[in-house]
Design an enzyme around this catalytic site. Sequence first.
Site, PDB file in Angstrom:
ATOM      1  N   GLU A  28       0.918  -1.204  -0.068  1.00 33.25           N
ATOM      2  CA  GLU A  28      -0.116  -0.147   0.295  1.00 33.25           C
ATOM      3  C   GLU A  28       0.842   1.208   0.082  1.00 33.25           C
ATOM      4  O   GLU A  28       0.359   2.212  -0.540  1.00 33.25           O
ATOM      5  CB  GLU A  28      -0.939  -0.019   1.282  1.00 33.25           C
ATOM      6  CG  GLU A  28      -2.167  -1.064   1.064  1.00 33.25           C
ATOM      7  CD  GLU A  28      -2.970  -0.542   0.189  1.00 33.25           C
ATOM      8  OE1 GLU A  28      -2.856  -0.838  -0.977  1.00 33.25           O
ATOM      9  OE2 GLU A  28      -4.357  -0.542   0.570  1.00 33.25           O
ATOM     10  N   THR A  46      -5.692   7.627  -5.260  1.00 35.03           N
ATOM     11  CA  THR A  46      -5.642   7.785  -3.938  1.00 35.03           C
ATOM     12  C   THR A  46      -4.852   8.858  -3.452  1.00 35.03           C
ATOM     13  O   THR A  46      -5.246   9.563  -2.447  1.00 35.03           O
ATOM     14  CB  THR A  46      -5.217   6.177  -3.351  1.00 35.03           C
ATOM     15  OG1 THR A  46      -6.077   5.421  -3.621  1.00 35.03           O
ATOM     16  CG2 THR A  46      -5.174   6.357  -1.767  1.00 35.03           C
TER      17      THR A  46
END
Length: 319
Positions: free
Chosen positions: A140, A192
């Site tokens: 991530e 994101t």
Amino acid sequence: MANESSTPLGAGGKGVQVYAPATVANLVCGFDVLGMALQQPQDIMTMRLREQPGIVIQHSDGYQLPVEPEKNVAGASLLALMDEWKEKVGFEIIIDKRIKPGSGLGSSAASSAGAVVGANHLLGNPFSNEDLVRFAMNGEKVASGVKHADNIAPCIYGGVTLIRSIFPLDIVQLTAPPMYVTVVHPQIEVRTSDARQILRKEVQLKAAIKQWGNIAGLVAGFMKNDYDLIGRSLEDVIIEPVRSILIPGFDEVKKKSKDAGALGGGISGSGPSIFMMSREEYVAKGVEEVMIDVYTRLGIEFKTYVTMINYSGAKCMAL
């Protein structure tokens, strides 16, 4: 660790196929602390042990993602696992990505989590689920620059998870009643990292108090199987008002979905996907019709899913 390529994929040792589910992060009010796994869509990953140390990555999809381990979310996660395994080991992995990158449905988390779940299976399951979350968070970080676990945890544990703390890692599995989840993915990209940059750095105490009440209410609603409380708690007064401006049709989809009987919903992760939760399947399918109508009129390509909560998380099948 370098990307070794001397051994052709499939020529190594025992293998496993991993099914890594899409996830919905935040669950409206629980920014970075709540997440939920979905039955569909799922990434499919084929993994084998290698005779030589190193990681070989191939893709069977058309997304042109990096194959260098340090630049690939699955590779970065595997490197973290291998660093703690200590013994020399190698993996070869083919990724068939069914969760589109940038969809807001935990695409990077599926690759990150699926890789470590598969590796752990091949090694005889020496690591705990919490260890696997910790490894996968490295993926991530490659994807968004932040080690967050709200997609990773439900992808590994299944169901609905609460991230009480990142450092130290503290994951709480929540019970949740059966629910249908309707998702629309407008075919636009919301990165994101970009979606994080537009967020306010400070919030008013009044808004924070309301948000805390909604998070607590949502958790209580899940654990008490109280659908009405779940619906009342699916409200975000901090993140959604800012991020929703990046998603055409968001307000109309949300209002008409609730009018159609949905409990509530909002932005999936950082978007652009929108999810709505329903108690009955016929309501969920009616919500899908609402989503189809809105985006057809807007002239934006889209994909919809009517699915349910995935209570098992990423799963392995021996080859």
